[in-house]
Design an enzyme around this catalytic site. Sequence first.
Site, mmCIF file in Angstrom:
data_model
loop_
_atom_site.group_PDB
_atom_site.id
_atom_site.type_symbol
_atom_site.label_atom_id
_atom_site.label_comp_id
_atom_site.label_asym_id
_atom_site.label_seq_id
_atom_site.Cartn_x
_atom_site.Cartn_y
_atom_site.Cartn_z
ATOM 1 N N HIS A 35 -13.413 3.329 -18.351
ATOM 2 C CA HIS A 35 -14.879 3.168 -18.299
ATOM 3 C C HIS A 35 -15.263 1.821 -17.695
ATOM 4 O O HIS A 35 -16.344 1.307 -17.949
ATOM 5 C CB HIS A 35 -15.509 3.281 -19.696
ATOM 6 C CG HIS A 35 -15.009 4.432 -20.507
ATOM 7 N ND1 HIS A 35 -15.625 5.667 -20.514
ATOM 8 C CD2 HIS A 35 -13.922 4.555 -21.313
ATOM 9 C CE1 HIS A 35 -14.955 6.488 -21.307
ATOM 10 N NE2 HIS A 35 -13.911 5.846 -21.796
ATOM 11 N N SER A 51 -22.060 -13.869 6.257
ATOM 12 C CA SER A 51 -23.455 -13.459 6.292
ATOM 13 C C SER A 51 -24.202 -14.399 7.219
ATOM 14 O O SER A 51 -23.901 -15.587 7.280
ATOM 15 C CB SER A 51 -24.048 -13.533 4.881
ATOM 16 O OG SER A 51 -25.456 -13.679 4.960
ATOM 17 N N LYS A 100 -21.199 -16.456 1.641
ATOM 18 C CA LYS A 100 -20.724 -15.075 1.552
ATOM 19 C C LYS A 100 -19.421 -14.843 2.314
ATOM 20 O O LYS A 100 -19.180 -15.411 3.371
ATOM 21 C CB LYS A 100 -21.784 -14.117 2.114
ATOM 22 C CG LYS A 100 -23.035 -14.008 1.272
ATOM 23 C CD LYS A 100 -22.832 -13.244 -0.042
ATOM 24 C CE LYS A 100 -22.765 -11.761 0.151
ATOM 25 N NZ LYS A 100 -24.019 -11.184 0.614
ATOM 26 N N GLU A 141 -15.533 -1.721 2.384
ATOM 27 C CA GLU A 141 -16.756 -0.922 2.267
ATOM 28 C C GLU A 141 -16.747 0.235 3.276
ATOM 29 O O GLU A 141 -17.184 1.352 2.973
ATOM 30 C CB GLU A 141 -17.979 -1.801 2.482
ATOM 31 C CG GLU A 141 -18.162 -2.822 1.361
ATOM 32 C CD GLU A 141 -19.195 -3.871 1.712
ATOM 33 O OE1 GLU A 141 -20.304 -3.783 1.197
ATOM 34 O OE2 GLU A 141 -18.897 -4.772 2.518
#
Length: 469
Positions: A167, A288, A294, A301
Site C-alpha cells: 500500500h 527545468s 529541478k 516518465e
Amino acid sequence: MNDTADRRDTPANQQWGGRFAAGPAAIMEDINASIGFDKKLWRQDIQGSLAHAAMLGKIGIIAAEDVAAITAGLGGIAQEIEAGTFPFATALEDIHMNIEARLTERIGEAGKRLHTARSRNDQVATDFRLWVRDALDGLTVQISDLMRALAARAAGHAADPMPGFTHLQTAQPVTFGHHLLAYVEMLDRDRGRLADARRRMNVSPLGSAALAGTSFPIDRDMTAAALGFDRPSANSLDAVSDRDFALEFLAAAAISAMHLSRLAEEIVIWCSAPYRFIRLSDAFTTGSSIMPQKRNPDAAELVRAKTGRVTGALVGLLMVMKGLPLAYAKDMQEDKEPVFDAAEAWALSLAATAGMVRDMTPDIARMREFAGSGFATATDLADWLVRVLKLPFRSAHHVTGTLVGLAEQKGVDLAGLTLEEMRAIEPGITAEVFSVLTVEASVASRVSHGGTAPANVAREAARWLSVLS
Ligand code: ARG
C-alpha cells in the site's frame, strides 16, 4: 465528391488493371495505399520472393533462367532500397506491388512470372510474420540485457536494506537487491511469453495463395524451410486471415510495457526529493527552464507513458480483427502500424530502462535509515513472541500492536522502549528481544525460499548473472 472528381490522372494499376479503364480517385489512392508504412517490410518481402521463386524453379513451374533473373533483380532492388534510390510510388499501393513492378522494369517478362501461384494475401501474411518474428528476436535480446543490468545491480546490493512497502506504507525491510530481482522475474516471464508466441507463429502461410490454395504443384515445405518456418500452415483460409501472431506479440508487449511502467514509477518515486533513494545522473534527467533546482526523471516518465500506446496498439488491432469474416479483408492492412509503433516504443523503453538502471546511484545510508522507520520490524517482534514465548500468532500480533502504540505515544522506535515498558505489557519478554528489532537482523532472518535474506539474494543474483551470460 462524385466518382470522377479529383483523379490524379494515373493509368489503371499495372499489376491488376486489366479490367480497369482508369486510375482511382485521389482520395481512394490515399486511403488505399500502405506504402508509406509497409515499406518497412521490404527485406521480408524480398526474402519471401526469393524463396518462392527458387521453389517455382525447382518444381519447373518457371524456367531456371527466370529464377536467375528474378534473384539478381531482387538483389539489385535491395541495393536500391538500401541506397535510398528506390522509386517508391503511392500509385503502386504497397511494398509488394512496388517491388514487383520495379522487378519487371529491371528484368522484363521474367518479373511478371514471380507472382505465379501466390497472392498478395499469402505474401503479406508471410512478410508480416517474418517481420514480427525478427522484431520478437531483437526484443528478446533487449529484455535479456535489461535483466542483466538489474541482476548486476542486485548482486552489488544483496545485503543493503531498504523499506519494503505494501500500500506504499512501510511494511518490512527488504534488500535493494531483492527488490531489483523482482523485476528480473517479471522480465523473464515476458521473455517466456515471446518464446511461446514465437513457437505458435512459426508456421508459413506462403502458398495459401488468395484464400483457397493453388492448382500449381508447389512445394510448401521447401518455402517454409527456406524462410525458417517449422512447417507450412494447414488451412489456407486460416493462413491468410490469421493475425494472432501480431496480437500475441502485442499482448506480450502490453504486459511487458506494464512491468516497465511499474519500475519507471518506482524510479520516479525514488528520485523525488522526499525519498531521495536514488540519484540519476545528467545523462538520464532534464532540468527545468524556470526552477534551477529541478532534475526531472523524464526518461522514466516517458517509459511509464509509452505503456499507454503499447496497450492501445493491442486493443486497436483486436478491434480491427474482431468482426472480419474469412478470409482476407482490406481491414487487415491496418494491422501494421500499431505493431510497428508498439515494437518501437517497447524497444525504446527497454533501452532507456536499462540505461537508467546502470546509471542510478542508490543512497544506501538513506534507504537503510528509512528501512528502520515506521516500526518496520514489528512483524519480527511478533514472530519472536511466537518462537520464544510460544504465543499463538494472533496473540503475539495483539501484544506487538500494543507495544507499537506505546512507542508511537513516546515518539520512539520499538527498540527505543525499555525492557520494563515491554514487560508491563508482556511479562515473558526478555532482553533477547532487542536482537530481532534491527533492520539487519530482520532481513537476515527471512531465509525462506524466495525470501529477502542477503544470502538468498546474493545466490539468486549470481544465478541470474550466470543464466544470462
Ligand atoms: N497491402 C495489403 C495489406 O497490407 C496487401 C494485401 C492486399 N491484398 C488484397 N487482396 N488487396 O494487407
